[in-house]
Design an enzyme around this catalytic site. Structure first.
Site, PDB file in Angstrom:
ATOM      1  N   ASP A  67     -20.367   8.731   0.089  1.00  0.00           N
ATOM      2  CA  ASP A  67     -20.828   7.836   1.158  1.00  0.00           C
ATOM      3  C   ASP A  67     -22.060   8.442   1.847  1.00  0.00           C
ATOM      4  OD1 ASP A  67     -17.803   6.328   1.661  1.00  0.00           O
ATOM      5  OD2 ASP A  67     -17.873   8.357   0.879  1.00  0.00           O
ATOM      6  N   ARG A 104     -24.994   7.855  -0.345  1.00  0.00           N
ATOM      7  CA  ARG A 104     -25.433   6.449  -0.234  1.00  0.00           C
ATOM      8  C   ARG A 104     -26.231   6.266   1.057  1.00  0.00           C
ATOM      9  NH1 ARG A 104     -19.492   4.195  -2.092  1.00  0.00           N
ATOM     10  NH2 ARG A 104     -19.938   3.958  -4.306  1.00  0.00           N
ATOM     11  N   ARG A 141       0.839  -1.203   0.000  1.00  0.00           N
ATOM     12  CA  ARG A 141       0.000   0.000   0.000  1.00  0.00           C
ATOM     13  C   ARG A 141       0.876   1.257   0.000  1.00  0.00           C
ATOM     14  NH1 ARG A 141      -5.096   1.918   1.571  1.00  0.00           N
ATOM     15  NH2 ARG A 141      -4.784   3.567   3.067  1.00  0.00           N
ATOM     16  N   HIS A 149     -12.601   8.160   3.756  1.00  0.00           N
ATOM     17  CA  HIS A 149     -13.412   7.519   2.716  1.00  0.00           C
ATOM     18  C   HIS A 149     -12.835   6.110   2.598  1.00  0.00           C
ATOM     19  CE1 HIS A 149     -15.430   6.600  -1.013  1.00  0.00           C
ATOM     20  NE2 HIS A 149     -14.299   6.472  -1.645  1.00  0.00           N
TER      21      HIS A 149
HETATM   22  P1  NAD Z   1      -9.389   4.699 -14.865  1.00  0.00           P
HETATM   23  O1  NAD Z   1      -8.244   3.743 -14.886  1.00  0.00           O
HETATM   24  O2  NAD Z   1     -10.605   4.432 -15.689  1.00  0.00           O
HETATM   25  O3  NAD Z   1      -8.855   6.160 -15.263  1.00  0.00           O
HETATM   26  C1  NAD Z   1      -7.671   6.694 -14.775  1.00  0.00           C
HETATM   27  C2  NAD Z   1      -7.180   7.673 -15.814  1.00  0.00           C
HETATM   28  O4  NAD Z   1      -6.040   8.364 -15.266  1.00  0.00           O
HETATM   29  C3  NAD Z   1      -6.714   6.994 -17.116  1.00  0.00           C
HETATM   30  O5  NAD Z   1      -7.356   7.574 -18.224  1.00  0.00           O
HETATM   31  C4  NAD Z   1      -5.205   7.248 -17.122  1.00  0.00           C
HETATM   32  O6  NAD Z   1      -4.669   7.377 -18.438  1.00  0.00           O
HETATM   33  C5  NAD Z   1      -5.137   8.544 -16.338  1.00  0.00           C
HETATM   34  N1  NAD Z   1      -3.783   8.818 -15.804  1.00  0.00           N
HETATM   35  C6  NAD Z   1      -2.920   7.966 -15.195  1.00  0.00           C
HETATM   36  N2  NAD Z   1      -1.775   8.604 -14.899  1.00  0.00           N
HETATM   37  C7  NAD Z   1      -1.912   9.875 -15.310  1.00  0.00           C
HETATM   38  C8  NAD Z   1      -1.062  11.013 -15.277  1.00  0.00           C
HETATM   39  N3  NAD Z   1       0.158  10.952 -14.762  1.00  0.00           N
HETATM   40  N4  NAD Z   1      -1.531  12.159 -15.801  1.00  0.00           N
HETATM   41  C9  NAD Z   1      -2.780  12.247 -16.348  1.00  0.00           C
HETATM   42  N5  NAD Z   1      -3.622  11.195 -16.405  1.00  0.00           N
HETATM   43  C10 NAD Z   1      -3.189  10.025 -15.893  1.00  0.00           C
HETATM   44  O7  NAD Z   1      -9.777   4.841 -13.314  1.00  0.00           O
HETATM   45  P2  NAD Z   1     -11.170   5.402 -12.740  1.00  0.00           P
HETATM   46  O8  NAD Z   1     -12.129   4.270 -12.571  1.00  0.00           O
HETATM   47  O9  NAD Z   1     -11.557   6.588 -13.522  1.00  0.00           O
HETATM   48  O10 NAD Z   1     -10.725   5.840 -11.265  1.00  0.00           O
HETATM   49  C11 NAD Z   1      -9.900   6.975 -11.078  1.00  0.00           C
HETATM   50  C12 NAD Z   1      -9.631   7.179  -9.580  1.00  0.00           C
HETATM   51  O11 NAD Z   1     -10.848   7.539  -8.919  1.00  0.00           O
HETATM   52  C13 NAD Z   1      -9.113   5.914  -8.876  1.00  0.00           C
HETATM   53  O12 NAD Z   1      -8.092   6.290  -7.966  1.00  0.00           O
HETATM   54  C14 NAD Z   1     -10.342   5.422  -8.141  1.00  0.00           C
HETATM   55  O13 NAD Z   1      -9.997   4.651  -7.001  1.00  0.00           O
HETATM   56  C15 NAD Z   1     -10.945   6.750  -7.723  1.00  0.00           C
HETATM   57  N6  NAD Z   1     -12.349   6.702  -7.277  1.00  0.00           N
HETATM   58  C16 NAD Z   1     -12.675   7.534  -6.252  1.00  0.00           C
HETATM   59  C17 NAD Z   1     -13.962   7.546  -5.744  1.00  0.00           C
HETATM   60  C18 NAD Z   1     -14.273   8.460  -4.589  1.00  0.00           C
HETATM   61  O14 NAD Z   1     -15.333   8.380  -3.947  1.00  0.00           O
HETATM   62  N7  NAD Z   1     -13.381   9.392  -4.269  1.00  0.00           N
HETATM   63  C19 NAD Z   1     -14.944   6.714  -6.293  1.00  0.00           C
HETATM   64  C20 NAD Z   1     -14.601   5.895  -7.379  1.00  0.00           C
HETATM   65  C21 NAD Z   1     -13.283   5.882  -7.853  1.00  0.00           C
END
Ligand code: NAD
Length: 315
Positions: A151, A154, A91, A178
């Site tokens: 959350d 939800r 992690r 979160h």
């Molecule tokens: P995804 O893999 O579909 O998209 C990630 C995007 O980031 C990709 O398009 C990738 O090319 C881009 N990326 C990676 N490195 C980069 C960089 N250096 N510069 C610019 N772009 C870059 O993932 P996702 O499903 O869209 O999830 C994105 C994030 O959101 C994850 O960390 C996920 O855990 C988080 N998330 C948060 C919540 C919340 O409640 N906060 C909820 C759902 C998901």
């Protein structure tokens, strides 16, 4: 004539970034939307796809795949870029790698002259929001994470469903990380102006406190269930980010449980965590000082301790 344009930049045009973008377009939240991704072709394709829906939208919007220099006059830069955990990666190693990804994003954003608000969605969101604050050197009031906004939504949905009340008339929050150490301060949960715990006591067993505990657990584990079923969660967070964006751009002074830096609030400091905050055009105007019970304060302290120890060793 001076025309103020509301400009949002999304960094990371994956499922979360684009669910948010789609929601912004459908709710006509901004006038200019810039998409940035390390995969430029993907950002360009997404911009084309959204632009092809403009003829059916309620208002016009300028949407394009851009560069970091486009952040200069943006109101909000929203970071949804993420890297997935590699097999056998710890992690802390993932966090260190994410911190480097964020450095590659935040340095060019700030170099552009950006002077707006950072909103972070990337997980672990409370840690990534703190990293954004450290790397940008911005006032913490202008750096916020989506925190427990989703959350809390939800929770309100599930309570509304149980009590047969519109979730918009349920006033209840999820606080803390979160993640696994989040909790519901039930002493603060209301339907309209009536305490839910009082409703329980007066219901003659019809509304069960045990069921409220189950609802809290369902909220805590919701993301795991969705990921198991469809690999990722994105619509809910897209709507939560849109709600936060509207509160900022509309200078609404709305209360949302974003991830904010605590500076003595609830006896905690030096931690970003989901707490109810008043959100306006300057970002976090104020952390709402709720009257938590001793037990709830202890849960928040435990959650903050988890987050503080996760942050250690990243830099
Ligand atoms: P995804 O893999 O579909 O998209 C990630 C995007 O980031 C990709 O398009 C990738 O090319 C881009 N990326 C990676 N490195 C980069 C960089 N250096 N510069 C610019 N772009 C870059 O993932 P996702 O499903 O869209 O999830 C994105 C994030 O959101 C994850 O960390 C996920 O855990 C988080 N998330 C948060 C919540 C919340 O409640 N906060 C909820 C759902 C998901």
């Amino acid at each position: 004539m001076k025309i103020d344009k509301r400009k949002v930049v999304i960094v990371g045009t994956g499922m979360v970034g684009m669910s948010y973008a789609y929601c912004l377009l459908n709710q006509s939240v901004c006038d200019e939307l810039v998409l940035i991704d390390v995969n430029k072709t993907r950002a360009e394709g997404e911009a084309m796809d959204l632009n092809h829906g403009l003829a059916f939208a309620n208002s016009s919007m300028r949407i394009y795949a851009g560069e970091y220099s486009d952040c200069e006059d943006a109101d909000i830069v929203v970071i949804c870029a993420g890297v997935a955990q590699k097999p056998d990666e710890t992690r802390l190693d993932l966090l260190k790698r994410n911190a480097e990804v964020f450095r590659s994003i935040i340095d060019p954003v700030t170099s552009s002259g950006f002077n707006g608000i950072f909103l972070v969605a990337t997980n672990p969101v409370d840690i990534m929001t703190r990293i954004t604050c450290v790397l940008s050197g911005f006032n913490p009031r202008r750096v916020l994470g989506s925190g427990t906004t989703l959350d809390s939504a939800r929770l309100r949905y599930l309570i509304g469903d149980y009590l047969k009340v519109d979730p918009r008339n349920v006033h209840a929050y999820v606080m803390g990380e979160h993640g696994d150490s989040e909790f519901v301060p039930w002493s603060q949960a209301l339907v309209s102006t009536k305490s839910i715990l009082e409703l329980c006591r007066e219901s003659g067993g019809r509304i069960e406190e045990a069921r409220l505990g189950q609802i809290e657990e369902e909220v805590r584990t919701a993301a795991y269930k969705i990921i198991e079923a469809k690999k990722a969660t994105y619509y809910g967070i897209g709507m939560a980010l849109t709600r936060i964006t509207k509160a900022i751009l509309g200078d609404e002074h709305s209360v949302l449980t974003v991830s904010a830096m605590l500076r003595g609030d609830f006896g905690q400091r030096d931690v970003f965590v989901g707490v109810p905050c008043i959100i306006n055009q300057n970002g976090i105007q104020k952390v709402l000082p709720l009257s938590l019970t001793d037990e709830e304060l202890k849960k928040l302290e435990d959650s903050c301790n988890t987050l503080r120890s996760s942050f250690e060793g990243i830099f």
